[in-house]
Design a protein around this motif. Structure first.
Motif, mmCIF file in Angstrom:
data_model
loop_
_atom_site.group_PDB
_atom_site.id
_atom_site.type_symbol
_atom_site.label_atom_id
_atom_site.label_comp_id
_atom_site.label_asym_id
_atom_site.label_seq_id
_atom_site.Cartn_x
_atom_site.Cartn_y
_atom_site.Cartn_z
ATOM 1 N N VAL A 87 5.146 13.989 -38.646
ATOM 2 C CA VAL A 87 6.085 13.750 -39.750
ATOM 3 C C VAL A 87 5.371 13.898 -41.092
ATOM 4 C CG1 VAL A 87 7.561 12.035 -40.864
ATOM 5 C CG2 VAL A 87 7.580 12.267 -38.378
ATOM 6 N N LYS A 115 13.905 10.301 -40.846
ATOM 7 C CA LYS A 115 12.986 10.255 -39.715
ATOM 8 C C LYS A 115 11.854 9.258 -39.973
ATOM 9 C CE LYS A 115 12.146 14.149 -37.672
ATOM 10 N NZ LYS A 115 11.620 15.500 -37.349
ATOM 11 N N LYS A 118 12.954 5.665 -39.464
ATOM 12 C CA LYS A 118 12.998 5.304 -38.051
ATOM 13 C C LYS A 118 11.600 5.004 -37.517
ATOM 14 C CE LYS A 118 17.215 7.902 -36.906
ATOM 15 N NZ LYS A 118 17.795 9.018 -36.101
ATOM 16 N N LYS A 119 10.626 5.810 -37.964
ATOM 17 C CA LYS A 119 9.256 5.588 -37.510
ATOM 18 C C LYS A 119 8.710 4.262 -38.045
ATOM 19 C CE LYS A 119 9.012 9.257 -35.078
ATOM 20 N NZ LYS A 119 9.111 9.089 -33.618
#
Length: 927
Positions: A87, A115, A118-119
């Motif tokens: 990412v 994203k 979420k990580k």
């Protein structure tokens, strides 16, 4: 009151309507802060991982057992870190900018922010999970029990292993002994029993033992040795002083014989650093160690390596029955108990743990245990031992290849060549540009896994997984976010609800299959392996929906086996497909759609029936590196121009080529000659001239592997999927081809030679020696006019048959002797070798249907066969003795011993008198 209610309603409306919008906007306008927050979070998680790892290292140094949840958490952190790195690496990509890199790309930022968010949540979750009060659990202190052998008492295999170790300990020329085997097989138990045995027999005055474990702690090992020697070493004493005191005590100045046992060694240990004197040249100090890594025996300089294997089925049942206290009369549990024992795969640790857990339990507990074992529920203690070996593998490439092996059925032999195809398709290995490099890497990793007993040796170039290791691998795969779907028993329809649709690999074997269903959604699927019961191949077509591959666009490897199918049009959607295998299939429809798979590198039709013409569109596969055309029934010849565009092709398997016309032969030869990257080639044909021409066009010196079969019989090339350096001259081929220079070149590199019904030579080794046969590993001769295999009265090159491992001689009616003349007086030209190495590596000798031979081989030849394991002599009607003497009546020969002989078969020998004459003292060791 109404006003308060109104404000409350307005607040709720704001919460449900406005907040989600603000959250989405946050992804646009808080991009930098979200990315920075993720960096900070992952840095904190890395710090916590380091802290936990330090605690784990400390626990290992204290010889504590690490809890499974800790090891699992550490693996999760490593996996999440890799995902987060991907990412964060994207933040520097050019895709994050637009308008010639002048403005940010809002869409890319939005997706990346979401994203990253979420990580962050996943990192926070791992932070909470990573709070451990303790990471290790103390085991019992190290000691050598003064008790008689218990678990393995009366077991023949263990008795033989123990006797082998005891013989090595008594051998004055052996000072370092390595005991190796897979986790849980009983190495430590064997070492403890040996320690007790040598005390009983008074072979040593003192026996000391220390546990080494994966993370070597020199001080901890020294403390264990010192305690057993009765030495007091101050904790603060530096290592030089500690080592000196131990060296002085173990040096044997007082004349005491000492055995040092080091348990669970993972890597090379410097004896001097520990304070153990070098045992070389000493008669009073010996070192014995146990290891789960075979290579450690070499690193440690072991002069004898002894492997402890799993128990055979009968002994495994006896151990299980005794431990569980099962009577032969307990008819209600005996049947199911045997099934439970079988699930333990002969691994003593699993047998003892499961048997103890089920002792005195009701029959329903046995049924439940069987179901749990069949569903891969490995007991924690067995799991933790295998897990430790898995975690400490060199890298992810080793772990990935091991997990791939769990896609195969229980007890199935796994061809390494299949693993090569899968690995190439999935891109498992870094820095492997060519298929040949991928193969080298796969074989090297397989060897490493075998040396750690995570893989077992199968037949030929195949490996196997122990059932419990396979169960462990499936458990690991099931914890992965994409998992595996693997079923190979009692399957009549596509499984439902077994695993999330995000699985990355599917391997299924069907008993019955009428149709592969449509509407399957596996958007993360990378490998699909579908097999059918081979009887279905004959009786029924398996229908595949045209939309079958529609929602599997990430597929990189597809294999169909023993199926009768039509290739669906949706296969062209698999733009990333690298490996496509149709093995033992029937293809009913035209297959031109395969030509659209531009990234395809491996395409196989091994033993497949193609009932339509071979499509010219295959010529468009310019990235193809391996093309297997070993059809059971297929097109002959190929369409013109198929091979011309395949400039990267490394492997070409042409299969059986028959009845090709001159014009067709010319363009096949021309196209094959254009393949400058070719390193593997296979062909079977009875056309000697065509074979000579195509071999001349091949750039043969570049070939690493080849299988050349000259025969008029069809189908022989399909007997073995693995290709090595082999040459077969069979019925229907012109024997004069051996005099051709190109065949001489083939002969010099051949490792496996077969000659059948071809009258080529009278004295094989002498007449073919100039062409070079010193590299032969297997030799099969049948139905020819051979008189001698080798004539020692004539010059012969040193090293002839020195690498030979298998010799098979059948129906050689003119053969009078295998070796004519006295081997001890054999002339060697060119190298001046005094000690003949003939047959020194021979392991298997099969001799069948001889008319004239009276004595199989002489004493001097027999003495060279130091590695012979299997001797099979059948239907030699005039044979009087196997070994004849080279001595005179007044001489007595030296001892003749076959130390490694395992099996002897002597059958239908009408004139047989004795194995050997009275002048040879013969010792047979048959295990």
């Amino acid at each position: 009151m109404a006003e308060r209610i109104g404000f409350s309603i307005a607040g709720k409306l704001s919460e449900y309507a406005v907040d989600p919008i603000l959250c989405q906007l946050k992804y646009f306008f808080c991009y930098n802060s979200i990315i920075q927050n993720l960096r900070n979070k992952v840095r904190d998680l890395e710090n916590k991982r380091t802290e936990v790892q330090l605690r784990v290292d400390e626990a290992n140094r204290n010889a504590e057992v690490i809890g499974p949840s800790i090891s699992e958490w550490l693996l999760k952190v490593v996996d999440l870190k890799k995902e987060i790195d991907e990412v964060l690496n994207t933040t520097t990509s050019s895709e994050m900018q637009c308008l010639f890199n002048r403005c940010p790309n809002l869409k890319s930022r939005y997706l990346l922010s979401r994203k990253a968010t979420k990580k962050i949540a996943e990192v926070d979750k791992l932070q909470v999970e990573g709070t451990f009060e303790r990471v290790g659990y103390r085991t019992l202190p190290v000691h050598i029990p003064n008790l008689a052998p218990h678990y393995f008492a009366g077991f023949e295999t263990r008795r033989l292993t123990k006797n082998t170790i005891m013989e090595a300990l008594k051998d004055k020329d052996i000072s370092i002994i390595g005991i190796c085997g897979m986790p849980g097989v009983g190495k430590t138990t064997m070492a403890n029993e040996i320690a007790h045995e040598v005390k009983v027999e008074k072979l040593f005055d003192e026996v000391v033992m220390a546990v080494v474990s994966q993370n070597q702690d020199i001080n901890k090992i020294q403390d264990q040795l010192a305690e057993m020697l009765g030495l007091r070493i101050e904790e603060k004493t530096n290592n030089i002083v500690r080592s000196g005191r131990l060296r002085e005590r173990l040096g044997g100045d007082d004349g005491k014989r000492i055995l040092v046992i080091l348990d669970d060694v993972w890597e090379e240990i410097d004896f001097g650093t520990l304070g153990i004197p070098s045992p070389d040249g000493q008669k009073i100090l010996k070192i014995m160690f146990t290891t789960r890594i075979e290579d450690v025996c070499s690193y440690m300089g072991a002069q004898r390596k002894i492997e402890v294997e799993v128990l055979p089925k009968e002994e495994a049942w006896q151990l299980f029955k005794d431990t569980a206290g099962i009577s032969d009369h307990a008819t209600n549990v005996v049947g199911i108990a045997k099934e439970v024992a079988d699930e333990c795969g002969g691994l003593p640790l699993a047998l003892v743990i499961v048997a103890k857990a089920l002792k005195d339990r009701n029959v329903y507990a046995w049924r439940d245990a069987l179901k749990q074992l069949q569903n891969s529920q490995v007991t924690d203690q067995v799991y933790s031992r295998i897990e430790l070996s898995y975690i400490y593998l060199k890298d992810d490439e080793h772990r990935s290849l091991l997990l791939l092996c769990s896609l195969f059925a229980e007890d199935e032999s796994i061809p390494i060549e299949t693993l090569v195809r899968y690995s190439r398709g999935l891109g498992l290995f870094q820095k492997t540009d060519t298929l040949s490099q991928t193969r080298d890497r796969a074989y090297s990793i397989a060897d490493n896994l075998k040396s750690r007993y995570l893989l077992l040796q199968g037949e030929d170039e195949e490996v196997k997984l122990h059932d419990l290791v396979r169960d462990f691998c499936l458990m690991v795969a099931s914890k992965d976010k994409h998992g595996y779907l693997v079923k190979h028993a009692d399957l009549n329809e596509w499984p439902e609800n077994d695993i999330h649709e995000s699985c990355s690999a599917i391997s299924l074997t069907f008993n019955e299959l009428y149709k592969l269903p449509s509407g399957l959604k596996y958007e993360n699927l990378e490998l699909l392996r579908v097999l059918c019961n081979w009887r279905l191949w004959i009786s029924r077509r398996q229908n595949i929906s045209e939309e079958f591959f529609k929602c599997m666009k990430e597929l990189r490897v597809v294999e169909f086996n023993w199926m009768s199918i039509q290739i669906p049009s949706s296969i062209q959607l698999l733009t990333g497909l690298r490996t496509l295998c149709f093995d033992c299939c029937v293809l009913e429809s035209e297959i031109s759609v395969i030509g659209s798979l531009k990234k395809l590198e491996i395409l196989t039709f091994y033993y497949t029936c193609l009932n339509v013409d071979f499509p010219s569109e295959i010529a468009e596969l310019s990235n193809l590196r391996s093309l297997d055309l070993r059809f059971k029934k297929g097109p002959c010849p190929l369409p013109r121009g198929i091979l011309l565009g395949m400039k990267k092709l490394e492997e070409l398997y042409l299969g059986d080529y028959f009845e090709t016309r001159d014009e067709e032969q010319r363009y096949i030869i021309k196209e094959v000659s254009s393949l400058t990257c070719l390193n593997t080639f296979q062909i079977s044909t009875d056309d000697t001239q065509f074979l000579m021409q195509i071999l001349q066009a091949l750039h043969f010196e570049k070939l690493e592997r080849f299988q050349i079969i000259g025969t008029e019989e069809k189908g022989l090339s399909t007997k073995n999927n693995h290709v090595t350096r082999s040459l077969s001259l069979l019925e229907g081929i012109d024997g004069s081809m051996l005099s051709q220079p190109v065949i001489n070149s083939v002969m010099r590199r051949t490792e496996h030679l077969q000659i059948d019904k071809v009258n080529v030579v009278k004295n094989l080794a002498n007449e073919l020696d100039e062409y070079g046969i010193i590299n032969l590993k297997t030799l099969r001769l049948s139905n020819g006019g051979l008189e001698y295999l080798i004539d020692t009265t004539k010059p012969i090159s040193a090293g002839t048959f020195g690498k030979l491992e298998l010799l098979e001689l059948v129906d050689l009616h003119d053969l009078t002797q295998i070796c004519n003349g006295n081997l001890s007086r054999m002339e060697h030209f060119g190298r001046g070798v005094s000690e003949p190495q003939l047959f020194c590596n021979l392991k298997n000798l099969y001799i069948l249907k001889f008319d004239k031979i009276r004595s199989m081989f002489s004493e001097t030849v027999a003495k060279c066969m130091v590695n012979l394991q299997f001797l099979y002599i059948v239907s030699c009607w005039k044979l009087e003795e196997v070994v004849s003497t080279d001595t005179t009546d007044n001489e007595v020969s030296d001892m003749l011993g076959f130390a490694k002989l395992k099996e002897v078969t002597l059958q239908n020998l009408d004139s047989f008198k004795s194995f050997t004459s009275q002048y040879i003292r013969l010792t047979l060791f048959i295990s």
